[in-house]
Design a protein around this motif. Structure first.
Motif, PDB file in Angstrom:
ATOM      1  N   PRO A  35       0.728  -1.372   0.078  1.00 45.50           N
ATOM      2  CA  PRO A  35       0.015  -0.012   0.141  1.00 45.50           C
ATOM      3  C   PRO A  35       0.611   1.519   0.015  1.00 45.50           C
ATOM      4  O   PRO A  35       0.136   2.285  -0.338  1.00 45.50           O
ATOM      5  CB  PRO A  35      -0.862   0.038   1.084  1.00 45.50           C
ATOM      6  N   ALA A  36       1.932   1.305   0.218  1.00 42.59           N
ATOM      7  CA  ALA A  36       2.979   2.516   0.187  1.00 42.59           C
ATOM      8  C   ALA A  36       3.492   2.871  -1.013  1.00 42.59           C
ATOM      9  O   ALA A  36       4.195   3.940  -1.194  1.00 42.59           O
ATOM     10  CB  ALA A  36       4.249   2.348   1.549  1.00 42.59           C
ATOM     11  N   PHE A  37       3.504   1.677  -2.159  1.00 43.96           N
ATOM     12  CA  PHE A  37       4.104   1.868  -3.242  1.00 43.96           C
ATOM     13  C   PHE A  37       2.806   2.469  -4.122  1.00 43.96           C
ATOM     14  O   PHE A  37       2.063   1.874  -4.527  1.00 43.96           O
ATOM     15  CB  PHE A  37       4.333   0.635  -3.725  1.00 43.96           C
ATOM     16  N   GLY A  38       3.159   3.755  -4.897  1.00 45.72           N
ATOM     17  CA  GLY A  38       2.214   4.268  -5.818  1.00 45.72           C
ATOM     18  C   GLY A  38       0.906   4.290  -5.315  1.00 45.72           C
ATOM     19  O   GLY A  38       0.458   4.754  -4.370  1.00 45.72           O
ATOM     20  N   GLN A  39      -0.066   3.915  -5.908  1.00 46.79           N
ATOM     21  CA  GLN A  39      -1.486   3.907  -5.592  1.00 46.79           C
ATOM     22  C   GLN A  39      -2.071   2.610  -5.394  1.00 46.79           C
ATOM     23  O   GLN A  39      -2.180   1.826  -6.236  1.00 46.79           O
ATOM     24  CB  GLN A  39      -2.576   4.495  -6.487  1.00 46.79           C
ATOM     25  N   ASP A  40      -1.980   2.097  -3.989  1.00 47.62           N
ATOM     26  CA  ASP A  40      -2.397   0.722  -3.739  1.00 47.62           C
ATOM     27  C   ASP A  40      -1.574  -0.312  -4.229  1.00 47.62           C
ATOM     28  O   ASP A  40      -1.978  -1.480  -4.726  1.00 47.62           O
ATOM     29  CB  ASP A  40      -3.747   0.580  -4.038  1.00 47.62           C
ATOM     30  N   GLY A  41      -0.247   0.012  -4.425  1.00 48.83           N
ATOM     31  CA  GLY A  41       0.758  -0.742  -4.763  1.00 48.83           C
ATOM     32  C   GLY A  41       1.072  -0.871  -6.409  1.00 48.83           C
ATOM     33  O   GLY A  41       1.945  -1.596  -6.998  1.00 48.83           O
ATOM     34  N   VAL A  42       0.742   0.169  -6.974  1.00 44.01           N
ATOM     35  CA  VAL A  42       0.601   0.370  -8.586  1.00 44.01           C
ATOM     36  C   VAL A  42       1.102   1.695  -9.055  1.00 44.01           C
ATOM     37  O   VAL A  42       0.502   2.579  -8.477  1.00 44.01           O
ATOM     38  CB  VAL A  42      -0.799  -0.187  -9.239  1.00 44.01           C
ATOM     39  N   VAL A  43       2.047   1.814  -9.870  1.00 42.87           N
ATOM     40  CA  VAL A  43       2.410   2.630 -10.474  1.00 42.87           C
ATOM     41  C   VAL A  43       2.070   2.742 -12.136  1.00 42.87           C
ATOM     42  O   VAL A  43       2.540   1.531 -12.695  1.00 42.87           O
ATOM     43  CB  VAL A  43       4.027   3.184 -10.499  1.00 42.87           C
ATOM     44  N   ASP A  44       1.584   3.655 -12.659  1.00 43.20           N
ATOM     45  CA  ASP A  44       1.138   3.639 -14.095  1.00 43.20           C
ATOM     46  C   ASP A  44       2.335   4.450 -14.948  1.00 43.20           C
ATOM     47  O   ASP A  44       2.833   5.488 -14.747  1.00 43.20           O
ATOM     48  CB  ASP A  44      -0.145   4.817 -14.239  1.00 43.20           C
ATOM     49  N   LEU A  45       2.912   3.408 -15.677  1.00 49.33           N
ATOM     50  CA  LEU A  45       4.026   3.753 -16.199  1.00 49.33           C
ATOM     51  C   LEU A  45       3.776   4.647 -17.546  1.00 49.33           C
ATOM     52  O   LEU A  45       5.011   5.003 -18.100  1.00 49.33           O
ATOM     53  CB  LEU A  45       4.929   2.479 -16.621  1.00 49.33           C
TER      54      LEU A  45
END
Length: 673
Positions: free
Chosen positions: A184-194
């Motif tokens: 949850p601390a990574f990007g938005q809920d674990g996801v980064v839009d590349l």
């Protein structure tokens, strides 16, 4: 006439040694706490602790493991310990499974299926521990690499453990390595839009075909991410998206930097894109995995060609940093040095595999080296800190193009050592000559083709003239030479082992406004039948697949042997009746892996190698001579690169296999308990 006054040559910028104190503290703590606290992360010494932490084994992509349970004396006793099927990971089976698992303290992490699920597997038993898959909806329809990819990346600070994956539709997901749940601390809920923050050009997030089938490489706390686009043989237009490289904070997902592989206005190398072509030209991406020197904090980028593969008239100039090896400071994205291996590439000679980092000894001097194998069968060797070539690299004149509107470089760089590991260029002496009849037919087949030395340019197909040109016969072809399996190195001896194929391509250009707005794209007037030569046999003399051992301390070839037997279709061909033919090797994209005791190399290497490739053999070779020690039959063709690790104190070798009609799976080999 070509103006070369603005051509930047290799630059060697000395940088202060970066401080990687947090990583050092983590490794020191790991030594005190034992192997399960934080696996060792060596850069160019091979794997450690029985783990396989990177796509290439270690961050330096050596594919070397100092394990020795499996030896020449007992390798014949290998048996299948377990098999893990990917059949149910998606709405249809996958057959071309090019993954290499990671192994961390006995647990494997791997991708599977067209939607690229991430799976954790018990390395001792093959049991599935957890699975995570992202539903990317309609955006997945524009994914250029909709397949299982080449795997994942792993990161730990000694406490938290994360597995990172790039999805087909170009999201980066960070998962808890123990549970498979998004961080949850990574990007938005674990996801980064590349596809976001791609800059400086505007990107259509839902429709632009941006993706990557390779995992990120993690250097310290920075995840470095590449890009892949559709094949560039017949692009619909010259203004495709660029393939910039970016660095992200592995804890938060924050973008830290972007390196413009096509330099923007005011940046170094921008003047090598004439007529403002840097503004719209695309590609120049890193589609293969990266390598890194963790001690220095450097990351090495093997960058592909610009749009498109065989015609560059829309982007005149040398076109930095296309088809270059670029060293960056992974913390800042700042360029340390670069070397362009092909100026203004029009042969699809992308560097196809991650460079290999190792320390070598040349004339009594220890050199921290980086070696890049290429499709054109060169091995470029540099000091990995300064970019200085270990042996001279000469700029030699090459033939100009006669294609209207094309711009070609007057010279190309030729390494003086090591010698090429496969045949380069085409002359009539290279044509098949098993019988006088086959020789005559081969001569007739090339009579309407342009032939010449390496870097002979593509030509325009002329169908109006019955004697007109049907293209340029190029060797190595677009498949290499070397291809994506690259090479493996014994870090204790400095011997590089590389597989390659002797398979030509015909580069013929056409103008077709219905397909592309480009002036010229790849055409298909020269239809090759089966093997491409007389009566469906190969056009070029054997060997057609080989393994070459190269001593990187001297630049000398140690040995070369055909990789495998002669293809069945050649042995069984009526025209070969009564012809005594020794083993020729098959044109496989065979992956290699080195242990303390043996060299392992397989057949297959994916379903899209040259005609006549494929086979279910995994072979153990004597490293010093290349002699086959043992040949093991797999359930199907090798499709991924072999890897090895320890689980419960037992050495395993795992390789991905698949074939038409045989759903992809992982096969684990081990000695009997």
């Amino acid at each position: 006439m070509h103006d070369t006054s603005s051509r930047p040559r290799p630059t060697h910028c000395a940088r202060p040694r970066p401080s990687l104190l947090p990583a050092v503290v983590v490794l020191f703590a790991a030594v005190l706490a034992g192997p399960s606290a934080a696996p060792e992360l060596a850069a160019q010494q091979g794997t450690a602790g029985g783990n396989w932490l990177y796509y290439g084994g270690d961050a330096g992509s050596t594919k070397y493991a100092p394990l020795d349970q499996i030896t020449a004396d007992n390798v014949a006793d290998l048996e299948v310990a377990w098999r893990w099927e990917s059949r149910n990971f998606g709405d249809r089976p996958e057959f071309n499974y090019r993954v290499t698992p990671l192994a961390v303290d006995g647990t494997l992490y791997v991708t599977a299926g067209y939607r690229r699920a991430v799976v954790a597997i018990d390395g001792a038993t093959g049991e599935t521990l957890w699975m995570h898959r992202m539903d990317e909806g309609v955006r997945a329809e524009t994914a250029p690499r909709a397949n299982s990819g080449r795997g994942v990346a792993y990161w730990t600070d000694g406490q938290a453990e994360r597995v990172l994956v790039i999805t087909p539709a170009y999201h980066m997901v960070s998962l808890d390595a123990k549970t498979g749940r998004p961080d949850p601390a990574f990007g938005q809920d674990g996801v980064v839009d590349l596809r976001a923050e791609f800059g400086p050009r505007e990107v259509d997030i839902d429709n632009d075909p941006l993706g990557s089938s390779s995992p990120p490489v993690i250097v310290g706390d920075v995840a470095v991410v590449g890009t892949a686009l559709p094949s560039g043989s017949s692009p619909p237009k010259p203004d495709m998206p660029p393939g910039h490289v970016r660095g992200y904070d592995v804890r938060t997902g924050e973008r830290l930097w972007i390196f413009h592989t096509i330099p923007q206005e005011g940046e170094y190398g921008n003047d090598t894109w004439l007529d403002g072509s840097w503004r719209y030209t695309g590609n120049a991406a890193v589609w293969t995995p990266f390598s890194a020197d963790l001690e220095r904090g450097y990351v090495y980028l093997p960058i592909e060609a610009p749009t498109g593969d065989y015609y560059g008239g829309h982007h005149p100039g040398d076109n930095l940093f296309s088809q270059s090896l670029v060293c960056l400071d992974a913390r800042t994205g700042e360029r340390v040095w670069h070397f362009q291996m092909v100026h203004h590439g029009i042969w699809d000679y992308d560097p196809p595999a991650p460079p290999i980092l190792l320390d070598i000894n040349v004339d009594g001097r220890t050199i921290p080296a980086v070696a890049q194998v290429t499709k054109q069968a060169f091995t470029y060797v540099f000091d990995r800190y300064t970019g200085e070539p270990v042996w001279p690299i000469e700029e030699r004149p090459v033939a100009p193009s006669e294609v209207p509107g094309e711009w070609t470089a007057p010279t190309q760089p030729f390494p003086t050592r090591p010698a090429p590991f496969d045949r380069q260029g085409v002359s009539v002496d290279d044509l098949i000559d098993f019988t006088p009849e086959l020789r005559a037919e081969a001569l007739d087949m090339v009579s309407r083709l342009v032939i010449g030395p390496l870097y002979t340019p593509p030509s325009v197909i002329d169908l109006d003239d019955p004697n007109g040109t049907l293209g340029t016969l190029v060797l190595p072809g677009s498949l290499g030479g070397a291809n994506w399996p690259g090479g493996a190195v014994d870090v204790e001896t400095g011997i590089l082992y590389v597989t390659s194929v002797t398979s030509p391509s015909v580069h013929g250009l056409i103008n077709d406004p219905e397909i592309s707005s480009m002036d010229y794209i790849s055409g298909r007037a020269f239809r090759r039948v089966r093997g491409g030569g007389p009566q469906g046999l190969p056009l070029i003399k054997p060997p057609w697949g080989r393994i070459t051992a190269i001593d990187l301390n001297t630049g000398d070839h140690v040995w070369m042997r055909p990789n495998g037997d002669t293809p069945d279709y050649v042995l069984e061909h009526p025209a070969m009746a009564g012809v005594d033919i020794p083993p020729t090797g098959k044109p496989d994209r065979g992956g290699t892996m080195v242990t303390r005791t043996l060299l392992f190399a397989g057949e297959g290497g994916g379903m899209f190698a040259a005609f006549g490739s494929g086979g279910n053999k995994l072979r153990a070779h004597d490293k010093a001579t290349g002699e086959i020690v043992h040949e093991f039959e797999l359930p199907a063709n090798q499709t991924g690169i072999p890897m090895t690790y320890l689980a419960d104190g037992r050495q395993f070798i795992v390789v991905a296999v698949g074939d038409r009609g045989h759903a992809a799976e992982l096969v684990a080999l081990a000695l009997p308990q």
